[in-house]
Write an enzyme that holds these catalytic residues in place. Structure first.
Site, mmCIF file in Angstrom:
data_model
loop_
_atom_site.group_PDB
_atom_site.id
_atom_site.type_symbol
_atom_site.label_atom_id
_atom_site.label_comp_id
_atom_site.label_asym_id
_atom_site.label_seq_id
_atom_site.Cartn_x
_atom_site.Cartn_y
_atom_site.Cartn_z
ATOM 1 N N ARG A 1 0.557 6.479 7.676
ATOM 2 C CA ARG A 1 0.538 6.551 6.207
ATOM 3 C C ARG A 1 0.025 7.890 5.690
ATOM 4 O O ARG A 1 0.437 8.356 4.636
ATOM 5 C CB ARG A 1 -0.358 5.445 5.626
ATOM 6 C CG ARG A 1 0.232 4.047 5.723
ATOM 7 C CD ARG A 1 -0.511 3.116 4.774
ATOM 8 N NE ARG A 1 -0.316 1.711 5.084
ATOM 9 C CZ ARG A 1 0.696 0.969 4.650
ATOM 10 N NH1 ARG A 1 1.630 1.509 3.899
ATOM 11 N NH2 ARG A 1 0.784 -0.310 4.973
ATOM 12 N N GLU B 1 6.993 2.322 -6.792
ATOM 13 C CA GLU B 1 7.278 1.796 -5.448
ATOM 14 C C GLU B 1 7.589 2.945 -4.500
ATOM 15 O O GLU B 1 8.123 3.974 -4.912
ATOM 16 C CB GLU B 1 8.460 0.809 -5.565
ATOM 17 C CG GLU B 1 8.986 0.222 -4.283
ATOM 18 C CD GLU B 1 7.989 -0.628 -3.506
ATOM 19 O OE1 GLU B 1 6.907 -0.116 -3.196
ATOM 20 O OE2 GLU B 1 8.334 -1.783 -3.165
ATOM 21 N N LYS C 1 0.815 -1.192 0.000
ATOM 22 C CA LYS C 1 0.000 0.000 0.000
ATOM 23 C C LYS C 1 0.862 1.261 0.000
ATOM 24 O O LYS C 1 0.384 2.360 -0.224
ATOM 25 C CB LYS C 1 -0.868 0.036 1.283
ATOM 26 C CG LYS C 1 -1.796 -1.116 1.445
ATOM 27 C CD LYS C 1 -2.478 -1.047 2.828
ATOM 28 C CE LYS C 1 -2.495 -2.409 3.416
ATOM 29 N NZ LYS C 1 -2.936 -2.426 4.823
ATOM 30 N N GLY C 2 2.144 1.076 0.271
ATOM 31 C CA GLY C 2 3.031 2.221 0.508
ATOM 32 C C GLY C 2 3.089 3.221 -0.626
ATOM 33 O O GLY C 2 3.287 4.412 -0.399
ATOM 34 N N ASP D 1 14.749 -0.594 -0.316
ATOM 35 C CA ASP D 1 15.557 -0.758 0.893
ATOM 36 C C ASP D 1 16.565 -1.874 0.608
ATOM 37 O O ASP D 1 17.599 -1.654 -0.017
ATOM 38 C CB ASP D 1 14.586 -1.073 2.037
ATOM 39 C CG ASP D 1 15.222 -1.132 3.401
ATOM 40 O OD1 ASP D 1 16.201 -0.417 3.634
ATOM 41 O OD2 ASP D 1 14.737 -1.896 4.255
HETATM 42 P P1 IMP Z 1 12.927 -4.084 0.460
HETATM 43 O O1 IMP Z 1 12.349 -5.362 -0.096
HETATM 44 O O2 IMP Z 1 13.828 -4.336 1.632
HETATM 45 O O3 IMP Z 1 13.585 -3.229 -0.602
HETATM 46 O O4 IMP Z 1 11.745 -3.308 1.113
HETATM 47 C C1 IMP Z 1 10.812 -2.632 0.432
HETATM 48 C C2 IMP Z 1 9.583 -2.394 1.288
HETATM 49 O O5 IMP Z 1 9.890 -2.325 2.682
HETATM 50 C C3 IMP Z 1 8.988 -1.055 0.946
HETATM 51 O O6 IMP Z 1 8.053 -1.171 -0.089
HETATM 52 C C4 IMP Z 1 8.358 -0.627 2.255
HETATM 53 O O7 IMP Z 1 7.048 -1.129 2.347
HETATM 54 C C5 IMP Z 1 9.211 -1.280 3.320
HETATM 55 N N1 IMP Z 1 10.191 -0.327 3.891
HETATM 56 C C6 IMP Z 1 11.519 -0.299 3.710
HETATM 57 N N2 IMP Z 1 12.096 0.720 4.362
HETATM 58 C C7 IMP Z 1 11.069 1.374 4.975
HETATM 59 C C8 IMP Z 1 11.011 2.560 5.802
HETATM 60 O O8 IMP Z 1 12.000 3.239 6.105
HETATM 61 N N3 IMP Z 1 9.774 2.927 6.221
HETATM 62 C C9 IMP Z 1 8.643 2.230 5.916
HETATM 63 N N4 IMP Z 1 8.653 1.132 5.146
HETATM 64 C C10 IMP Z 1 9.863 0.707 4.679
HETATM 65 MG MG MG Z 2 5.357 -1.260 4.384
#
Ligand code: IMP
Ligand code: MG
Length: 174
Positions: free
Chosen positions: A162, A96, A40-41, A100
């Site tokens: 959010r 997206e 949902k982000g 991260d």
């Molecule tokens: P990744 O798979 O580690 O790249 O993470 C991606 C997902 O993790 C993003 O779509 C967010 O939903 C969540 N995420 C990563 N870092 C943050 C943050 O600092 N705040 C909130 N959600 C995060």
């Molecule tokens: Mg999230």
């Protein structure tokens, strides 16, 4: 007690999203763009970005869960809602909120490539490059940010925050 510190103001975000829209408009001269919002982000980013385009994009939504309720990745990626439309031959733009570790997008790009789109690009509002574990090519980046946990403008901590208009650093969320 948790505390919030503003990292990016609503004005900064809106200005940057408009710039990203202009870049996307320039890069996709012909035809349509099939925008894929990662729920949902990315919901607010998607709607603002789509409205900044001078074209008629297809809006599609995909639910992915990679994080549990807290701040650390479960390392597991699951599709919780699939796309409504076929992507074969389409120019896909994955929208997206934040990249991260890269685990989510790495998984998603591989998944969508199997459906034979003409192209796949990623637009991410935020990028935390220091945290990368999997390679991901992000074509459009809103802001590169330090390794801090951020909330607002769609980003949550355990489904909270959010609807904040700014993006804030969340300290000590316990
Ligand atoms: P990744 O798979 O580690 O790249 O993470 C991606 C997902 O993790 C993003 O779509 C967010 O939903 C969540 N995420 C990563 N870092 C943050 C943050 O600092 N705040 C909130 N959600 C995060
Ligand atoms: Mg999230």
């Amino acid at each position: 007690m948790s505390s919030l510190r503003v990292l990016l103001t609503e004005e900064q975000i809106q200005a940057r999203v408009r710039e990203m829209g202009a870049e996307i408009d320039r890069d996709y001269p012909d035809g349509n763009v099939h925008m894929v919002c990662i729920l949902k982000g990315a919901c607010f980013f998607m709607t603002d970005l789509a409205r900044s385009l001078h074209r008629d994009p297809l809006l599609d939504f995909m639910g992915i869960s990679s994080y549990g309720k807290g701040k650390t990745s479960s390392g597991e990626v699951k599709v919780t809602k699939d796309l409504d439309f076929s992507v074969e031959g389409a120019d896909l733009l994955i929208v997206e909120d934040i990249v991260d570790s890269g685990v989510t997008l790495n998984y998603l790009i591989n998944l969508l490539e199997q459906r034979k789109p003409r192209s796949i690009r990623v637009a991410a509002l935020l990028d935390k490059p220091d945290r990368r574990q999997r390679p991901v090519e992000v074509c459009y980046v809103g802001f590169r940010i330090p390794d801090e946990f951020v909330v607002g403008y769609g980003l949550d901590y355990a489904e909270h925050y959010r609807n904040l208009r700014d993006i804030c650093i969340l300290d000590q969320p316990y």
